[in-house]
Design a protein around this motif. Structure first.
Motif, short mmCIF file in Angstrom:
data_model
loop_
_atom_site.label_atom_id
_atom_site.label_comp_id
_atom_site.label_asym_id
_atom_site.label_seq_id
_atom_site.Cartn_x
_atom_site.Cartn_y
_atom_site.Cartn_z
N ILE A 45 0.84 -1.20 0.00
CA ILE A 45 0.00 0.00 0.00
C ILE A 45 0.87 1.25 0.00
O ILE A 45 0.66 2.20 -0.75
N THR A 46 1.90 1.23 0.85
CA THR A 46 2.78 2.40 0.96
C THR A 46 3.46 2.70 -0.37
O THR A 46 3.54 3.85 -0.81
N ARG A 47 3.92 1.64 -1.04
CA ARG A 47 4.62 1.84 -2.33
C ARG A 47 3.68 2.38 -3.39
O ARG A 47 4.02 3.27 -4.16
N ALA A 282 2.84 -4.73 -10.72
CA ALA A 282 3.79 -3.64 -11.01
C ALA A 282 4.59 -3.23 -9.78
O ALA A 282 5.54 -2.46 -9.87
N ILE A 283 4.19 -3.74 -8.61
CA ILE A 283 4.89 -3.32 -7.39
C ILE A 283 6.30 -3.89 -7.35
O ILE A 283 7.20 -3.33 -6.75
N ASN A 284 6.49 -4.99 -8.05
CA ASN A 284 7.78 -5.67 -7.96
C ASN A 284 8.90 -5.03 -8.77
O ASN A 284 9.95 -5.60 -8.91
N GLY A 285 8.65 -3.89 -9.33
CA GLY A 285 9.74 -3.23 -10.05
C GLY A 285 10.16 -2.00 -9.27
O GLY A 285 9.92 -1.91 -8.07
N ASP A 286 10.79 -1.05 -9.96
CA ASP A 286 11.03 0.21 -9.27
C ASP A 286 9.77 1.07 -9.43
O ASP A 286 8.83 0.69 -10.13
N LYS A 289 7.73 1.87 -12.80
CA LYS A 289 6.80 0.91 -13.40
C LYS A 289 5.38 1.17 -12.86
O LYS A 289 4.41 1.21 -13.60
N LEU A 290 5.31 1.39 -11.55
CA LEU A 290 4.01 1.70 -10.93
C LEU A 290 3.46 3.02 -11.47
O LEU A 290 2.28 3.14 -11.77
N GLN A 291 4.35 3.99 -11.59
CA GLN A 291 3.89 5.30 -12.07
C GLN A 291 3.37 5.22 -13.50
O GLN A 291 2.38 5.85 -13.84
N ARG A 292 4.05 4.40 -14.33
CA ARG A 292 3.57 4.24 -15.72
C ARG A 292 2.18 3.63 -15.73
O ARG A 292 1.29 4.06 -16.46
N LEU A 293 1.99 2.63 -14.88
CA LEU A 293 0.69 1.95 -14.84
C LEU A 293 -0.41 2.91 -14.36
O LEU A 293 -1.49 2.98 -14.95
#
Ligand code: SAM
Ligand code: SF4
Length: 323
Positions: A45-47, A282-286, A289-293
């Motif tokens: 959640i934090t990420r 997508a959490i498992n990357g930097d 990756k999350l921001q792109r998603l």
């Protein structure tokens, strides 16, 4: 962050669990369709929130299911409040555990609490939610007020032939108390014939509710109207306000500023859409990756939800999406 229709997206509704100890019939009129999955962890959640904040999200609402069933709910609030750029962390709850948790949540930095309450009559309340918990919920509301959650918002879904005779009683709550009582139009959840019939039988429009409260006066001050979708009024000499949330009869898509993340880690661009972006994967990357998603989620926001027969929440339960 701006979506493709020029709306500024700064609000994240984050479901922290699908589980709920209540069984409100309007929330899952065709029953739960999916088995509770393991929700995003505190770390996940934090990420996700950090990535969302980097893109311009500033306000976060924790919802569910029932968010206070999460054992680490206080830690979640603490972690989110500490993220630089987060302006406001709020909560929507059935208040079953609020009496015991309100002070700890306040100390953790929770800004506000919206409380769902669909009847002021003990037995009727038990019938609607499936649990005899009115007294506990009322204590939760009083505790929330005492520890300083303000303005306290009470959300009531008005259902024909269930609680529509309580409109005046709910409205009176706003007279002596500085509470914001909000009438929420029933939204259609589910696609089965039974679900459609439930909606047809119990839907009451905000216009009809408003007609039963002829003394209402529109509130004009921005501070009291806020930025949300509710249309705000006041009874003469009342300390609090009365709001209407009209997703069905008069949608507010043009001012939609939100995205959603479900407890199992799917992002949704619209409550009425069926898109499910896999945030957990997508959490498992930097964080890029999350921001792109999340950018993709924002870019896929529809201009408006469909009206007519297609205006339907496709998951089997609001508790699965986060209301
Ligand atoms: N369990 C918490 C609660 O009840 O406040 C949070 C989750 S609940 C899904 C969030 C909100 O969605 C509640 O205020 C509830 O009344 C509302 N809700 C659920 N089903 C709905 C429906 N079919 N139409 C309108 N509002 C609904
Ligand atoms: Fe639970 Fe809230 Fe749905 Fe009621 S509305 S069943 S309290 S998630």
């Amino acid at each position: 962050m701006q979506d493709t229709f020029g709306r500024s997206i700064n609000y994240l509704r984050l479901s922290v669990t699908e589980a709920c100890n209540f069984n409100c019939n309007y929330c899952a009129p065709e029953g739960r369709t999916r088995i509770d999955a393991s929700p995003l962890s505190l770390d996940e959640i934090t990420r996700v929130v950090r990535a969302a904040v980097a893109l311009g999200i500033v306000n976060i609402r924790l919802t569910g299911g029932e968010p206070l069933l999460r054992r680490d709910i206080v830690e979640i609030v603490c972690a989110l409040v500490a993220i630089p750029g987060v302006r406001d962390v709020a909560l929507t709850t059935n208040a079953f555990r609020l009496a015991e948790l309100a002070q700890a949540l306040k100390d953790a930095g929770l800004a506000r609490a919206n409380i769902s309450l669909d009847s002021l009559q003990r037995e009727r309340f038990a019938k609607i939610v499936g649990v005899d918990a009115f007294d506990l919920v009322w204590r939760g509301i009083e505790t929330a007020e005492r520890v300083g959650f303000a303005p306290l918002k009470i959300n009531a879904v008005i259902l024909r032939d269930v609680n529509d005779d309580e409109v005046n009683a709910f409205a009176r709550l706003s007279v002596d108390r500085a509470w914001s009582v909000r009438f929420i139009e029933l939204m259609p959840v589910g696609v089965t014939d039974a679900a459609r019939e439930f909606f047809a039988r119990h839907f009451v429009s905000a216009r009809e509710i408003q007609a039963r409260l002829p003394a209402l006066e529109p509130v004009t001050s921005h501070a009291e109207r806020g930025n949300g979708p509710a249309k705000i009024f006041r009874l003469p000499n009342a300390r609090g306000t009365i709001g209407f949330i009209t997703a069905a009869s008069d949608h507010f898509c043009a001012m939609c500023n939100r995205i959603r993340i479900t407890a199992r880690g799917e992002a949704r661009s619209c409550l009425f859409g069926n898109d499910g972006f896999d945030v957990r994967a997508a959490i498992n990357g930097d964080d890029t990756k999350l921001q792109r998603l999340l950018t993709e989620v924002v870019n896929s926001k529809p201009e408006c939800h469909p009206l007519g027969d297609e205006f339907q929440i496709v998951a089997g339960a609001m508790a699965e999406i986060g209301g």
